[in-house]
Write a protein that holds these residues in place. Structure first.
Motif, mmCIF file in Angstrom:
data_model
loop_
_atom_site.group_PDB
_atom_site.id
_atom_site.type_symbol
_atom_site.label_atom_id
_atom_site.label_comp_id
_atom_site.label_asym_id
_atom_site.label_seq_id
_atom_site.Cartn_x
_atom_site.Cartn_y
_atom_site.Cartn_z
ATOM 1 N N LEU A 1 49.901 20.800 -10.188
ATOM 2 C CA LEU A 1 50.274 19.699 -11.060
ATOM 3 C C LEU A 1 49.639 18.390 -10.599
ATOM 4 C CD1 LEU A 1 54.048 20.463 -11.739
ATOM 5 C CD2 LEU A 1 52.007 21.515 -12.708
ATOM 6 N N LEU A 2 49.688 17.413 -11.468
ATOM 7 C CA LEU A 2 49.069 16.127 -11.182
ATOM 8 C C LEU A 2 49.666 15.473 -9.945
ATOM 9 C CD1 LEU A 2 46.911 14.216 -12.285
ATOM 10 C CD2 LEU A 2 48.685 13.105 -13.650
ATOM 11 N N ASN A 3 50.974 15.716 -9.709
ATOM 12 C CA ASN A 3 51.638 15.127 -8.542
ATOM 13 C C ASN A 3 51.482 15.971 -7.279
ATOM 14 O OD1 ASN A 3 53.283 17.284 -9.071
ATOM 15 N ND2 ASN A 3 55.139 16.099 -9.474
ATOM 16 N N GLY A 4 50.709 17.057 -7.353
ATOM 17 C CA GLY A 4 50.473 17.909 -6.187
ATOM 18 C C GLY A 4 51.420 19.079 -6.069
ATOM 19 N N ASP A 5 52.440 19.166 -6.949
ATOM 20 C CA ASP A 5 53.349 20.311 -6.925
ATOM 21 C C ASP A 5 52.593 21.599 -7.243
ATOM 22 O OD1 ASP A 5 55.295 18.433 -6.521
ATOM 23 O OD2 ASP A 5 56.514 18.989 -8.263
ATOM 24 N N LEU A 6 53.086 22.692 -6.680
ATOM 25 C CA LEU A 6 52.547 24.015 -6.960
ATOM 26 C C LEU A 6 53.507 24.751 -7.889
ATOM 27 C CD1 LEU A 6 50.313 26.120 -6.269
ATOM 28 C CD2 LEU A 6 51.830 26.933 -4.448
ATOM 29 N N MET A 7 52.976 25.287 -8.994
ATOM 30 C CA MET A 7 53.792 25.976 -9.996
ATOM 31 C C MET A 7 53.300 27.408 -10.174
ATOM 32 S SD MET A 7 56.073 25.630 -12.627
ATOM 33 C CE MET A 7 56.026 23.934 -13.198
ATOM 34 N N LEU A 8 54.233 28.360 -10.153
ATOM 35 C CA LEU A 8 53.905 29.748 -10.465
ATOM 36 C C LEU A 8 54.812 30.217 -11.595
ATOM 37 C CD1 LEU A 8 53.656 29.421 -7.106
ATOM 38 C CD2 LEU A 8 52.887 31.777 -7.348
ATOM 39 N N ILE A 9 54.214 30.801 -12.618
ATOM 40 C CA ILE A 9 54.962 31.339 -13.749
ATOM 41 C C ILE A 9 54.574 32.796 -13.914
ATOM 42 C CG2 ILE A 9 55.506 31.116 -16.191
ATOM 43 C CD1 ILE A 9 54.491 28.252 -16.071
ATOM 44 N N SER A 10 55.561 33.687 -13.826
ATOM 45 C CA SER A 10 55.339 35.125 -13.993
ATOM 46 C C SER A 10 56.003 35.603 -15.274
ATOM 47 C CB SER A 10 55.907 35.902 -12.806
ATOM 48 O OG SER A 10 55.163 35.659 -11.633
ATOM 49 N N ARG A 11 55.272 36.421 -16.015
ATOM 50 C CA ARG A 11 55.822 37.022 -17.230
ATOM 51 C C ARG A 11 55.535 38.511 -17.200
ATOM 52 N NH1 ARG A 11 52.738 33.805 -21.577
ATOM 53 N NH2 ARG A 11 51.267 33.718 -19.852
ATOM 54 N N VAL A 12 56.586 39.308 -17.298
ATOM 55 C CA VAL A 12 56.460 40.758 -17.282
ATOM 56 C C VAL A 12 56.906 41.288 -18.645
ATOM 57 C CG1 VAL A 12 57.227 42.917 -16.231
ATOM 58 C CG2 VAL A 12 56.880 40.879 -14.798
ATOM 59 N N ARG A 13 56.020 42.033 -19.311
ATOM 60 C CA ARG A 13 56.330 42.582 -20.629
ATOM 61 C C ARG A 13 56.366 44.107 -20.556
ATOM 62 N NH1 ARG A 13 56.500 41.384 -25.956
ATOM 63 N NH2 ARG A 13 56.071 39.183 -25.495
ATOM 64 N N ASN A 14 57.350 44.691 -21.232
ATOM 65 C CA ASN A 14 57.464 46.139 -21.335
ATOM 66 C C ASN A 14 56.614 46.622 -22.507
ATOM 67 O OD1 ASN A 14 58.208 48.809 -21.701
ATOM 68 N ND2 ASN A 14 60.419 48.453 -21.521
ATOM 69 N N VAL A 15 55.529 47.339 -22.203
ATOM 70 C CA VAL A 15 54.693 47.924 -23.254
ATOM 71 C C VAL A 15 54.911 49.441 -23.307
ATOM 72 C CG1 VAL A 15 52.976 46.085 -23.146
ATOM 73 C CG2 VAL A 15 52.708 48.081 -21.671
ATOM 74 N N ASN A 16 56.054 49.862 -22.758
ATOM 75 C CA ASN A 16 56.497 51.252 -22.730
ATOM 76 C C ASN A 16 57.211 51.612 -24.019
ATOM 77 O OD1 ASN A 16 56.190 53.226 -20.845
ATOM 78 N ND2 ASN A 16 57.881 52.599 -19.542
ATOM 79 N N SER A 17 57.520 52.879 -24.176
ATOM 80 C CA SER A 17 58.388 53.303 -25.278
ATOM 81 C C SER A 17 59.827 53.468 -24.802
ATOM 82 C CB SER A 17 57.888 54.629 -25.862
ATOM 83 O OG SER A 17 57.855 55.633 -24.858
ATOM 84 N N LYS A 18 60.046 53.244 -23.501
ATOM 85 C CA LYS A 18 61.386 53.370 -22.922
ATOM 86 C C LYS A 18 61.697 52.131 -22.085
ATOM 87 C CE LYS A 18 61.199 58.435 -22.536
ATOM 88 N NZ LYS A 18 61.269 59.592 -21.581
ATOM 89 N N PRO A 19 62.988 51.827 -21.889
ATOM 90 C CA PRO A 19 63.352 50.700 -21.026
ATOM 91 C C PRO A 19 62.966 50.959 -19.572
ATOM 92 C CG PRO A 19 65.213 51.385 -22.401
ATOM 93 C CD PRO A 19 64.172 52.460 -22.501
ATOM 94 N N PHE A 20 62.764 49.891 -18.822
ATOM 95 C CA PHE A 20 62.621 50.031 -17.374
ATOM 96 C C PHE A 20 63.244 48.810 -16.707
ATOM 97 C CE2 PHE A 20 58.366 48.126 -18.446
ATOM 98 C CZ PHE A 20 58.450 46.958 -17.706
ATOM 99 N N SER A 21 63.528 48.938 -15.412
ATOM 100 C CA SER A 21 64.106 47.827 -14.654
ATOM 101 C C SER A 21 63.244 47.560 -13.425
ATOM 102 C CB SER A 21 65.551 48.139 -14.241
ATOM 103 O OG SER A 21 65.594 49.272 -13.407
ATOM 104 N N PHE A 22 63.331 46.323 -12.915
ATOM 105 C CA PHE A 22 62.550 45.950 -11.739
ATOM 106 C C PHE A 22 63.239 44.797 -11.023
ATOM 107 C CE2 PHE A 22 61.102 43.251 -15.183
ATOM 108 C CZ PHE A 22 60.977 42.003 -14.598
ATOM 109 N N SER A 23 62.891 44.632 -9.748
ATOM 110 C CA SER A 23 63.268 43.443 -8.988
ATOM 111 C C SER A 23 61.988 42.711 -8.616
ATOM 112 C CB SER A 23 64.105 43.803 -7.760
ATOM 113 O OG SER A 23 63.433 44.752 -6.952
ATOM 114 N N PHE A 24 62.141 41.485 -8.107
ATOM 115 C CA PHE A 24 60.981 40.611 -7.989
ATOM 116 C C PHE A 24 61.259 39.516 -6.960
ATOM 117 C CE2 PHE A 24 58.893 36.649 -9.108
ATOM 118 C CZ PHE A 24 57.588 37.037 -9.352
#
Length: 317
Positions: A146-169
């Protein structure tokens, strides 16, 4: 040193080079001279420096092997699990995979604090991963300075399966500190935590702040979205803001464990502390087509900064 915004050349904001293994790494810079470096191996942030060029993330000086592997330091991405959980890879496979540049990322909401420089990376499920985690996913990661020197991380996980799944992170964030015995964490008081040194037994934090005099390996549950890590000797405070990440993992191996780790110096525990924005106690369950988003924003402020002023404001994206 910093650059005047008036003469800032936007071509300096994002540069791509090769590391010693021939892997692409991306250098992000802002007009004031702050920087961050990201490797396509693991999508791992390997450096974050302030406008004076001072490193803010810890990386071990002890490197083992000639082949690329998850670096002991920086910010490894823990996915699709934190810890072992029966998987052959500790903390999941994402941190040991080659990520790709995401040329067509879906739009993100923006505001005045959007990154002056950023990179979008993509990891998709592979046949190899399917052998022990049989789920189709797309993991998009944006790393922004960022302009003020902050570090930003954005994670997006999408399910492209035909069944549900779970995860930790977890964003397994190695902060560089002057002396671990002079560091304290504020914002986790009175919370329940799982103690990984006691078979994940549940305890309640009793201290006014978390301080360190021996090995610590805990996951604090249902934590505030803003916490502070105060480094008395350097007279600075790391402010950790997070969204979509209810837990905070806190780890320092201390002396005995440090000596048993091949990729960690015997005395390096004194200058590092892992404080992870995480999703551990209650894994996310995604139905087909659903997407999860987790954000982390790291700031550094003078230690005179009062933790009571942290507030619970949203991350600026």
């Amino acid at each position: 040193m910093g650059h005047s915004a008036a003469v800032w050349d936007c071509r300096e904001a994002v540069k791509i080079s090769k590391d010693s293994h021939g892997i692409d790494q991306i250098l992000l810079r802002n007009p004031q001279g702050a920087s961050a470096r990201v490797s396509l191996h693991g999508g791992q942030v390997t450096s974050w420096k302030n406008e004076l060029g001072e490193e803010l993330l810890f990386t071990s000086n002890k490197v083992t092997g000639k082949s690329p592997k998850a670096m002991r330091g920086g910010i490894p991405i823990c996915f699709p699990q934190f810890g072992n959980c029966g998987s052959p890879e500790l903390h999941g496979f994402a941190r040991n995979k080659m990520w790709k540049f995401d040329d067509n990322p879906p739009p993100l909401p923006t505001s005045g604090s959007d990154g002056i420089s950023f990179v979008d990376l993509l990891l998709k499920s592979s046949e190899e991963d399917m052998k022990y985690w049989p789920h189709g996913f797309e993991f998009r990661l944006r790393v922004a300075l960022l302009l003020n020197g902050d570090l930003m991380l954005i994670s997006r996980v999408r399910n492209v399966n035909s069944k549900p799944f779970s995860f930790s992170f977890a964003y397994h964030t190695y902060l560089l500190v002057s002396d671990i015995s002079e560091v304290r964490i504020e914002g986790l008081e009175t919370l329940d935590y799982l103690d990984y040194l006691s078979q994940k037994e549940r305890f309640t934090e009793q201290g006014d702040a978390i301080t360190f005099e021996s090995e610590v390996d805990r996951v604090y549950l249902s934590s505030p979205n803003v916490i502070a890590v105060l480094d008395h000797e350097r007279k600075r405070t790391y402010v950790v803001r997070k969204e979509g990440l209810p837990d905070v993992a806190v780890w320092n191996p201390w002396e005995r464990k440090s000596k048993s780790m091949m990729d960690f110096g015997d005395e390096e525990y004194k200058e590092m502390l892992c404080v992870d924005g995480a999703l551990i106690e209650r894994p996310i369950n995604l139905k087909p087509g659903e997407e999860w988003t987790g954000r982390l924003q790291l700031s550094v402020v003078p230690s005179s900064f009062c933790s009571e002023r942290l507030g619970l404001d949203r991350i600026g994206l």
